[in-house]
Write a protein that holds these residues in place. Sequence first.
Motif, PDB file in Angstrom:
ATOM      1  N   GLN A  20      25.105  74.659   5.302  1.00  0.00           N
ATOM      2  CA  GLN A  20      26.525  74.770   5.658  1.00  0.00           C
ATOM      3  C   GLN A  20      26.684  75.181   7.118  1.00  0.00           C
ATOM      4  N   GLU A  21      25.861  76.129   7.540  1.00  0.00           N
ATOM      5  CA  GLU A  21      25.947  76.579   8.948  1.00  0.00           C
ATOM      6  C   GLU A  21      25.712  75.426   9.924  1.00  0.00           C
ATOM      7  N   LYS A  22      24.800  74.538   9.563  1.00  0.00           N
ATOM      8  CA  LYS A  22      24.434  73.449  10.497  1.00  0.00           C
ATOM      9  C   LYS A  22      25.206  72.162  10.211  1.00  0.00           C
ATOM     10  N   ASN A  23      26.128  72.205   9.274  1.00  0.00           N
ATOM     11  CA  ASN A  23      26.868  70.999   8.843  1.00  0.00           C
ATOM     12  C   ASN A  23      25.899  69.851   8.566  1.00  0.00           C
ATOM     13  N   ALA A  24      24.983  70.114   7.645  1.00  0.00           N
ATOM     14  CA  ALA A  24      23.933  69.137   7.329  1.00  0.00           C
ATOM     15  C   ALA A  24      24.146  68.521   5.942  1.00  0.00           C
ATOM     16  N   LEU A  25      23.638  67.318   5.794  1.00  0.00           N
ATOM     17  CA  LEU A  25      23.661  66.615   4.511  1.00  0.00           C
ATOM     18  C   LEU A  25      22.213  66.373   4.104  1.00  0.00           C
ATOM     19  N   ILE A  26      21.884  66.682   2.856  1.00  0.00           N
ATOM     20  CA  ILE A  26      20.503  66.470   2.394  1.00  0.00           C
ATOM     21  C   ILE A  26      20.468  65.263   1.454  1.00  0.00           C
ATOM     22  N   LEU A  27      19.703  64.262   1.850  1.00  0.00           N
ATOM     23  CA  LEU A  27      19.549  63.050   1.049  1.00  0.00           C
ATOM     24  C   LEU A  27      18.149  63.037   0.434  1.00  0.00           C
ATOM     25  N   ALA A  28      18.051  62.628  -0.815  1.00  0.00           N
ATOM     26  CA  ALA A  28      16.719  62.562  -1.454  1.00  0.00           C
ATOM     27  C   ALA A  28      16.569  61.274  -2.250  1.00  0.00           C
ATOM     28  N   HIS A  29      15.385  60.681  -2.139  1.00  0.00           N
ATOM     29  CA  HIS A  29      15.077  59.470  -2.908  1.00  0.00           C
ATOM     30  C   HIS A  29      14.710  59.851  -4.345  1.00  0.00           C
ATOM     31  N   ASN A  57      30.035  62.497   7.569  1.00  0.00           N
ATOM     32  CA  ASN A  57      30.593  63.188   8.736  1.00  0.00           C
ATOM     33  C   ASN A  57      29.703  64.355   9.161  1.00  0.00           C
ATOM     34  N   ALA A  58      28.592  64.535   8.489  1.00  0.00           N
ATOM     35  CA  ALA A  58      27.697  65.660   8.822  1.00  0.00           C
ATOM     36  C   ALA A  58      27.089  65.451  10.218  1.00  0.00           C
ATOM     37  N   ASP A  59      26.695  66.556  10.849  1.00  0.00           N
ATOM     38  CA  ASP A  59      26.034  66.456  12.167  1.00  0.00           C
ATOM     39  C   ASP A  59      24.536  66.235  12.020  1.00  0.00           C
ATOM     40  N   LYS A  80      23.808  61.352  15.225  1.00  0.00           N
ATOM     41  CA  LYS A  80      23.424  62.472  14.340  1.00  0.00           C
ATOM     42  C   LYS A  80      21.949  62.820  14.527  1.00  0.00           C
ATOM     43  N   LEU A  81      21.659  64.050  14.161  1.00  0.00           N
ATOM     44  CA  LEU A  81      20.272  64.493  14.197  1.00  0.00           C
ATOM     45  C   LEU A  81      19.663  64.152  12.836  1.00  0.00           C
ATOM     46  N   VAL A  82      18.616  63.328  12.825  1.00  0.00           N
ATOM     47  CA  VAL A  82      17.989  62.956  11.547  1.00  0.00           C
ATOM     48  C   VAL A  82      16.639  63.656  11.456  1.00  0.00           C
ATOM     49  N   LEU A  83      16.459  64.402  10.386  1.00  0.00           N
ATOM     50  CA  LEU A  83      15.229  65.185  10.210  1.00  0.00           C
ATOM     51  C   LEU A  83      14.439  64.665   9.014  1.00  0.00           C
ATOM     52  N   LEU A  84      13.119  64.598   9.187  1.00  0.00           N
ATOM     53  CA  LEU A  84      12.209  64.263   8.087  1.00  0.00           C
ATOM     54  C   LEU A  84      11.337  65.501   7.880  1.00  0.00           C
ATOM     55  N   PRO A  85      11.555  66.256   6.791  1.00  0.00           N
ATOM     56  CA  PRO A  85      10.879  67.552   6.643  1.00  0.00           C
ATOM     57  C   PRO A  85       9.362  67.478   6.763  1.00  0.00           C
ATOM     58  N   GLU A  86       8.752  66.383   6.281  1.00  0.00           N
ATOM     59  CA  GLU A  86       7.302  66.229   6.421  1.00  0.00           C
ATOM     60  C   GLU A  86       7.051  64.972   7.271  1.00  0.00           C
ATOM     61  N   ASP A 274      10.136  74.536   1.102  1.00  0.00           N
ATOM     62  CA  ASP A 274       9.785  75.238   2.349  1.00  0.00           C
ATOM     63  C   ASP A 274      10.001  74.354   3.561  1.00  0.00           C
ATOM     64  N   LYS A 275       9.516  73.130   3.450  1.00  0.00           N
ATOM     65  CA  LYS A 275       9.609  72.211   4.592  1.00  0.00           C
ATOM     66  C   LYS A 275      11.070  71.848   4.876  1.00  0.00           C
ATOM     67  N   VAL A 276      11.872  71.741   3.829  1.00  0.00           N
ATOM     68  CA  VAL A 276      13.297  71.431   4.029  1.00  0.00           C
ATOM     69  C   VAL A 276      13.968  72.604   4.746  1.00  0.00           C
ATOM     70  N   PHE A 277      13.657  73.810   4.291  1.00  0.00           N
ATOM     71  CA  PHE A 277      14.247  74.987   4.944  1.00  0.00           C
ATOM     72  C   PHE A 277      13.817  75.047   6.409  1.00  0.00           C
ATOM     73  N   ASN A 278      12.529  74.868   6.649  1.00  0.00           N
ATOM     74  CA  ASN A 278      12.019  74.927   8.026  1.00  0.00           C
ATOM     75  C   ASN A 278      12.661  73.869   8.909  1.00  0.00           C
ATOM     76  N   ALA A 279      12.863  72.677   8.354  1.00  0.00           N
ATOM     77  CA  ALA A 279      13.491  71.597   9.130  1.00  0.00           C
ATOM     78  C   ALA A 279      14.901  72.003   9.548  1.00  0.00           C
ATOM     79  N   LEU A 280      15.632  72.606   8.603  1.00  0.00           N
ATOM     80  CA  LEU A 280      17.006  73.032   8.914  1.00  0.00           C
ATOM     81  C   LEU A 280      17.020  74.182   9.920  1.00  0.00           C
TER      82      LEU A 280
END
Length: 313
Positions: A20-29, A57-59, A80-86, A274-280
């Motif tokens: 919420q703080e980073k206005n992020a959206l988490i997508l999962a396959h 609309n997420a950042d 947008k900033l796209v992150l891949l946790p691993e 863990d990796k998702v948290f670290n990515a955020l």
Amino acid sequence: MQHGTGNNESLMQQIKKIKQEKNALILAHYYQPDEIQEMADFIGDSLGLSQQAADTNADVIVFCGVHFMAESAAILCPDKLVLLPEPTAGCPMADMAGGEALRKMKDQYPKAAVVCYINSSAEVKAESDICCTSANAVKVVQSLTDYEQVIFVPDRNLGHYVSRFTEKEIILWEGFCPTHDQLKPEEIAAAKSQYPDAPILVHPEAPPSVVDMTEHVFSTSGMLKYVKETNHANYIIVTEKGIKYQLKKDNPDKHFWFPSERLVCRDMKLTTLDKVFNALETLSPQITVSSDIRMKAIQSLNRMLAIGRESKN
Ligand code: SF4
């Protein structure tokens, strides 16, 4: 920050807060580990996730999947900033096709349209006329009314499946998904003899000899829809085992049998909470695509998304 593995609940709470703080959206396959699917804002197949990425609309987009998926999101959402946790989570099938080799094949078949499965690199998408997923591949190829030849890259099995529904000449690339391609008809037959009343649902990345064993050939989203709309006690599921999380969630009283212990994609299982948290927390690892490749690749993705949206209406 490193966390113990024992406390998923509190880690999920922390992810929710930082998201919420980073206005992020988490997508999962659908092939991701259960706890990742449980924590995600949206679970889907490649088409559904691409649509979510294009519409958000997420950042920040945290893509719990493999590299080509995050790359597709980066192509569709350059602001947008796209992150891949691993960052090492790749797709062996996507790695079987490169831009240089595809350019050579295009020279060989100058009149052919190029259809690339979404499981491909940005460079391959940039060399293609239109992208497809397993959910819309037949529709995409049928939409190419001006072409009699189609180069289908990189999945030979999906390309072979599509060729059953068109008069066009389909020129196959020699790529395959190691998870699905290794399946043997005997394994499916053994499951069927154990559960004779269970319909067999097969993903078109499986070899033709396995696809031939059923009339129920579906993408992951197609499988989920079929199971919801039918009323059997048992189903034989021929795709990656991660889909069981959503199947069970939607249909707690039904039973799902996988004909092989090997229906596990190693790369899809590399994501952890863990990796998702670290990515955020660190806003990395970020996936980017150079602007010249992006400008070309986005056209093939947008053409596919237009067809995907039409098919939903
Ligand atoms: S299941 Fe197959 S196609 Fe999907 S990411 Fe894994 S290797 Fe690639």
